[in-house]
Motif scaffolding. Structure first.
Motif, PDB file in Angstrom:
ATOM      1  N   ALA A  34     110.194  77.511 -12.451  1.00 56.37           N
ATOM      2  CA  ALA A  34     110.109  78.620 -11.701  1.00 56.37           C
ATOM      3  C   ALA A  34     109.475  78.149 -10.236  1.00 56.37           C
ATOM      4  CB  ALA A  34     109.103  79.572 -12.477  1.00 56.37           C
ATOM      5  N   VAL A  35     108.504  77.283 -10.095  1.00 56.85           N
ATOM      6  CA  VAL A  35     108.172  77.081  -8.861  1.00 56.85           C
ATOM      7  C   VAL A  35     109.273  76.447  -8.002  1.00 56.85           C
ATOM      8  CG1 VAL A  35     106.538  75.455  -7.662  1.00 56.85           C
ATOM      9  CG2 VAL A  35     105.704  76.923  -9.612  1.00 56.85           C
ATOM     10  N   LEU A  36     110.016  75.455  -8.682  1.00 58.03           N
ATOM     11  CA  LEU A  36     111.042  74.725  -7.879  1.00 58.03           C
ATOM     12  C   LEU A  36     112.136  75.878  -7.686  1.00 58.03           C
ATOM     13  CD1 LEU A  36     112.364  72.181  -7.056  1.00 58.03           C
ATOM     14  CD2 LEU A  36     113.469  72.211  -9.519  1.00 58.03           C
ATOM     15  N   ILE A  37     112.566  76.923  -8.307  1.00 56.50           N
ATOM     16  CA  ILE A  37     113.628  77.751  -8.195  1.00 56.50           C
ATOM     17  C   ILE A  37     112.892  78.508  -6.824  1.00 56.50           C
ATOM     18  CG2 ILE A  37     114.619  79.904  -8.684  1.00 56.50           C
ATOM     19  CD1 ILE A  37     114.684  78.699 -11.527  1.00 56.50           C
ATOM     20  N   GLY A  38     111.800  78.889  -6.970  1.00 60.60           N
ATOM     21  CA  GLY A  38     111.203  79.677  -5.768  1.00 60.60           C
ATOM     22  C   GLY A  38     111.085  79.180  -4.477  1.00 60.60           C
ATOM     23  N   VAL A  39     110.907  77.655  -4.444  1.00 59.98           N
ATOM     24  CA  VAL A  39     110.685  76.877  -3.237  1.00 59.98           C
ATOM     25  C   VAL A  39     112.174  76.479  -2.689  1.00 59.98           C
ATOM     26  CG1 VAL A  39     110.621  74.568  -2.437  1.00 59.98           C
ATOM     27  CG2 VAL A  39     108.705  75.501  -3.783  1.00 59.98           C
TER      28      VAL A  39
END
Length: 138
Positions: A34-39
């Motif tokens: 989820a963090v990777l998709i957000g970044v």
């Protein structure tokens, strides 16, 4: 005689250590995903929204040893002002012309044929980049 070993009843003694570790790994993987998709989304949005001016050299024509005509297409916001830098090179790679062309029109698309005066015969024209008045090169 063979000894028969009875299997442990499921859930009688709670979860095994492997099951707890698997669950933790799944949670950590989901959070990191989820963090990777957000970044990636944030960087993509910043790149697309931050495009003040973009341009493309459609074609160029070497008119003489001292001049090159360049067809330049510029896409920008209606209120955006700025300039684009063009460079022309000799066949040995040395620069024979470099010029900034300013665009202040209140339109979102500009098609223009520009002339570059060269110091010797040019073999190519390259768009080095465009800059809006409010920021860095795009």
């Amino acid at each position: 005689m063979t000894a028969v070993r009875e299997a442990l009843q499921e859930n009688r003694y709670g979860r095994s250590a492997d099951q707890r570790a698997d669950r933790k790994l799944k949670i950590v993987g989901a959070v990191l995903g989820a963090v990777l998709i957000g970044v990636v989304g944030w960087i993509g949005y910043g790149y697309v929204a931050g495009q003040g001016i973009s341009a493309e050299v459609i074609k160029f024509k070497v008119v003489s040893d001292e001049r090159v005509d360049v067809h330049l297409e510029v896409r920008k916001g209606t209120g955006t002002k700025g300039y684009c830098t063009l460079r022309s090179q000799h066949e040995d790679g040395s620069d024979v012309a470099r010029k900034d062309f300013r665009f202040d029109e209140r339109t979102d698309r500009i098609d223009r044929v520009l002339s570059l005066r060269t110091t010797s015969r040019a073999t190519n024209v390259e768009l080095l980049g465009c800059t809006d008045d409010g920021g860095a090169a795009r």
